[in-house]
Design a protein around this motif. Structure first.
Motif, PDB file in Angstrom:
ATOM      1  N   GLY A 171      -2.478   7.784  -8.535  1.00 35.36           N
ATOM      2  CA  GLY A 171      -1.353   6.854  -8.648  1.00 35.36           C
ATOM      3  C   GLY A 171      -0.017   7.527  -8.417  1.00 35.36           C
ATOM      4  N   ARG A 172       0.120   8.779  -8.882  1.00 33.46           N
ATOM      5  CA  ARG A 172       1.379   9.504  -8.663  1.00 33.46           C
ATOM      6  C   ARG A 172       1.610   9.788  -7.185  1.00 33.46           C
ATOM      7  N   LEU A 196       0.853   7.890  -4.768  1.00 36.43           N
ATOM      8  CA  LEU A 196       1.273   6.652  -4.104  1.00 36.43           C
ATOM      9  C   LEU A 196       2.692   6.240  -4.459  1.00 36.43           C
ATOM     10  N   THR A 197       3.187   6.722  -5.590  1.00 38.81           N
ATOM     11  CA  THR A 197       4.421   6.181  -6.156  1.00 38.81           C
ATOM     12  C   THR A 197       5.653   6.786  -5.506  1.00 38.81           C
ATOM     13  N   ARG A 223      -0.993   0.912  -2.676  1.00 37.46           N
ATOM     14  CA  ARG A 223       0.333   1.440  -2.342  1.00 37.46           C
ATOM     15  C   ARG A 223       1.402   0.350  -2.429  1.00 37.46           C
ATOM     16  N   ALA A 279       2.217   0.145  -5.952  1.00 33.39           N
ATOM     17  CA  ALA A 279       2.956   1.337  -6.364  1.00 33.39           C
ATOM     18  C   ALA A 279       4.431   1.219  -6.025  1.00 33.39           C
ATOM     19  N   HIS A 280       4.753   0.482  -4.978  1.00 32.12           N
ATOM     20  CA  HIS A 280       6.151   0.292  -4.559  1.00 32.12           C
ATOM     21  C   HIS A 280       6.767  -0.962  -5.183  1.00 32.12           C
ATOM     22  N   ARG A 281       6.049  -1.604  -6.096  1.00 30.34           N
ATOM     23  CA  ARG A 281       6.515  -2.777  -6.831  1.00 30.34           C
ATOM     24  C   ARG A 281       6.818  -3.947  -5.901  1.00 30.34           C
ATOM     25  N   THR A 306      -6.244   1.729 -12.618  1.00 32.97           N
ATOM     26  CA  THR A 306      -5.732   2.100 -11.291  1.00 32.97           C
ATOM     27  C   THR A 306      -4.943   3.399 -11.312  1.00 32.97           C
ATOM     28  N   VAL A 342      -1.812   3.536 -11.383  1.00 34.43           N
ATOM     29  CA  VAL A 342      -0.541   3.253 -10.704  1.00 34.43           C
ATOM     30  C   VAL A 342       0.522   2.918 -11.755  1.00 34.43           C
TER      31      VAL A 342
END
Length: 669
Positions: free
Chosen positions: A278-279, A281-282, A392, A395-397, A412, A414
């Motif tokens: 998750g990190r 992707l963030t 992803r 992850a980008h909200r 997940t 995320v």
């Protein structure tokens, strides 16, 4: 400055110099020389043609095609120049245009080998394998020694289901050209396409011996290991690629998913692996919807989006359809974002439920813009780490509130995923830390199951007809491990005369020559179980697999990765399931289903109780017969088959988290 005309002799000399410059590594000089002539003398067909070839040398195939077509327009008698044009179209993947140009050459030169081979390849890539075969056969009569044409011919044979002929050609090519890898690659592709992963595996390995960094072969070998149940090799290969820094996000995601099949993990090690992914992707700067709070009413009609690659036929459909088809669309606006690059009859059924958005071919940014345009309030993931997920985007909200519905039974990791649906059986008190998301507990359970329509209902107990108890093991091979084989063998020893039926998706499992089958037989032989107590059945249609389940008296669940769909299917086929519970989501999902169906005593907590439960049940035929007779009524009276109730509870959860967000109690960043 170049003269306006060039004599034949001087041009020939210049062309010779240009070719030498290409050979000696001075293509820029060559291109400048010829470009000057072509610009100064637009009627110089040779210069135009050579300019096109140089552009092709650079990989500028669109420019090359324009120069080559100009040359042919000046001198239409040079029909064979169309081979160069066709080659440029082929290099761009425009196979219909390549075929059309090769065909024009063949009209004047029907015996031209290059045109015949090129036309055959172009027709094969265009989907017309029969036409490809005819052209390639003609080409190989002219040059039977051609390696490249033979490769394409073998592919064409496979495309028309003449697999044995194609495979024989490829094996012969591999033996006669040991320094080349194309034949091995095609053999691996053919076997993998036919889901014969056991046979594909050594050919991917052969490719990698020549080119160790070959990404296609690496991915193919990892998939072959996975499909044949070699979890250890799957993880080792994946980790090796990850360590080199060459791993794609898809491979890293697959590695995380593979790890939850592995024994010896704790909730913390599983969560840590998910968090690490998750990190990655963030983004460093998250997206915020904080400014939207002031214009959002707490009682707004909510717009709910489901973003997933799971709107297709398969196990996930049996859990998504009961929810989505029961949503109250008078109270909610529902949007379905389809991301997987395939569709089928089940996809069509999903598409009729609500506002359908076909996102195939859209990248993450384009998909996120579509979600923005739909003004989605709550975005729900139902893919997790399954193939073609879009974590992803989460992850980008992409929405003020984001929730995962764990068809893939794991957190997940995320940071921007706010919530996860669960229940008190899958996540008992004190287990909340297994998730990176905040748990949303659904009172009746977070899953509802849609039974298959293609199952035969068999009430009579198989043991009553066979004279002995049949245990069943129906999970995919990657869920099996030494622990499962140990306890299954112990159970068979504890019930003399009993047999074990194993059926899963390996197409070679019932082939006596299958190494995968023989490896499985050896595992049980090493534990004192004779071959005649085992019945191994390979891939079957869904209805046939359900019929196999009905032949068992008792099903044994795998661990630590418990069955979800398979557990529901066994119960629907009136077969009780014995499960061994763990301490995190994937190790409890099957046990939760049993508890919801009123079969809590079949969800055991230790290896000893797992064996004892299965043995005791096998020795109590009256109870087995009663369970068999009452199982469907038991399910029908439970919440497990109540999609309408699930939809109401989830809708209530949506309203509650929305009110919390409007009050500023949920951070949107």
């Amino acid at each position: 400055m170049q003269p306006s005309t060039t004599s034949a002799d001087s041009f020939d000399a210049l062309a010779s110099a240009v070719k030498q410059e290409l050979v000696t590594g001075c293509p820029a000089v060559a291109c400048t020389r010829i470009g000057g002539i072509a610009a100064a003398d637009p009627g110089n067909a040779e210069a135009l043609h050579l300019k096109g070839l140089i552009e092709a040398f650079y990989g500028n195939f669109e420019d090359a095609t324009r120069w080559l077509e100009r040359a042919l327009a000046v001198r239409p008698s040079e029909i064979k120049w169309r081979k160069d044009i066709a080659g440029c179209f082929a290099a761009c993947g425009d196979w219909p245009s390549a075929a059309r140009n090769f065909s024009k050459v063949l009209q004047s030169f029907p015996g031209d080998f290059t045109a015949l081979a090129g036309y055959g390849r172009a027709m094969l890539e265009s989907g017309d394998a029969p036409a490809a075969l005819g052209s390639l056969e003609h080409a190989l009569r002219i040059r039977p020694e051609s390696y490249s044409a033979s490769i394409v011919y073998a592919r064409a044979l496979s495309a028309v289901n003449r697999f044995d002929e194609g495979i024989d050609i490829l094996i012969r090519l591999h033996e006669t050209h040991p320094g080349r890898i194309e034949a091995a690659r095609e053999l691996a592709r053919i076997y993998a396409a036919g889901r014969q992963f056991e046979l594909a595996r050594p050919w991917w390995q052969a490719v990698l011996r020549h080119t160790p960094a070959d990404s296609e072969a690496t991915d193919g070998l990892i998939r072959a290991c996975w499909q044949t149940g070699d979890l250890e090799a799957t993880l080792q290969l994946s980790e090796k690629v990850i360590e080199t820094g060459r791993a794609t996000a898809t491979l890293r995601s697959f590695w995380v998913y593979s790890r939850i099949h592995e024994s010896g993990h704790t909730w913390y090690s599983i969560r840590s692996a998910c968090e690490a992914f998750g990190r990655e992707l963030t983004p460093t700067a998250g997206r915020s919807f904080e400014s939207s709070r002031s214009v959002k009413r707490i009682d707004a009609r909510l717009r709910i989006g489901y973003l997933t690659g799971e709107f297709t036929a398969g196990p996930q459909a049996h859990f998504l359809l009961p929810l989505l088809e029961n949503h109250d669309q008078q109270a909610f606006d529902i949007f379905l974002y389809h991301t997987r690059d395939k569709d089928d009859a089940t996809t069509a059924r999903f598409s009729r439920i609500a506002n359908w958005r076909d996102c195939r071919g859209l990248d993450n940014d384009s998909t996120r813009r579509l979600i923005d345009a739909d003004r989605v309030d709550i975005l729900v993931d139902t893919s997790g780490f399954f193939p073609e997920h879009r974590l992803r985007i989460f992850a980008h909200r992409a929405a003020p509130i984001q929730i995962t519905y764990p068809n893939c039974p794991v957190t997940t990791g995320v940071p921007a995923m706010d919530y996860i649906f669960t229940d008190r059986w899958t996540c008992p008190p004190g287990s909340e830390r297994q998730y990176t998301e905040q748990p949303l507990f659904l009172p009746s359970g977070y899953l509802a199951y849609l039974p298959p329509v293609n199952s035969v209902d068999t009430i009579r107990l198989p043991a009553a007809e066979n004279g002995s108890v049949t245990f069943g093991l129906f999970q995919r091979r990657s869920k099996m491990n030494t622990g499962v084989w140990d306890l299954a063998s112990e159970i068979l020893h504890g019930v003399p005369g009993s047999r074990l039926l194993i059926q899963h998706g390996d197409p070679k499992l019932d082939d006596p020559n299958s190494e995968n089958r023989n490896r499985l037989l050896r595992e049980f032989a090493d534990r004192g179980i004779e071959d005649d107590r085992l019945r191994l059945i390979g891939a079957r249609t869904h209805s046939e697999s359900l019929a196999c389940m009905a032949q068992a008296d008792i099903a044994l669940d795998t661990f630590p990765y418990q069955g979800q769909t398979t557990t529901c299917e066994c119960l629907w086929q009136r077969v009780p399931v014995v499960a061994l519970s763990g301490n995190y989501h994937v190790a409890r999902v099957g046990s939760a289903i049993l508890q919801r169906a009123g079969l809590s005593d079949l969800a055991t907590c230790s290896p000893e109780s797992y064996v004892r439960c299965a043995v005791d049940l096998a020795n109590d035929l009256p109870r087995l017969a009663d369970l068999r007779a009452s199982m469907r009524d038991r399910l029908l009276s439970s919440t497990l088959l109540d999609g309408r109730n699930l939809a109401r509870e989830i809708e209530q959860a949506y309203r509650e988290v929305w009110r919390a967000w409007c009050r500023g109690e949920v951070r949107s960043a």
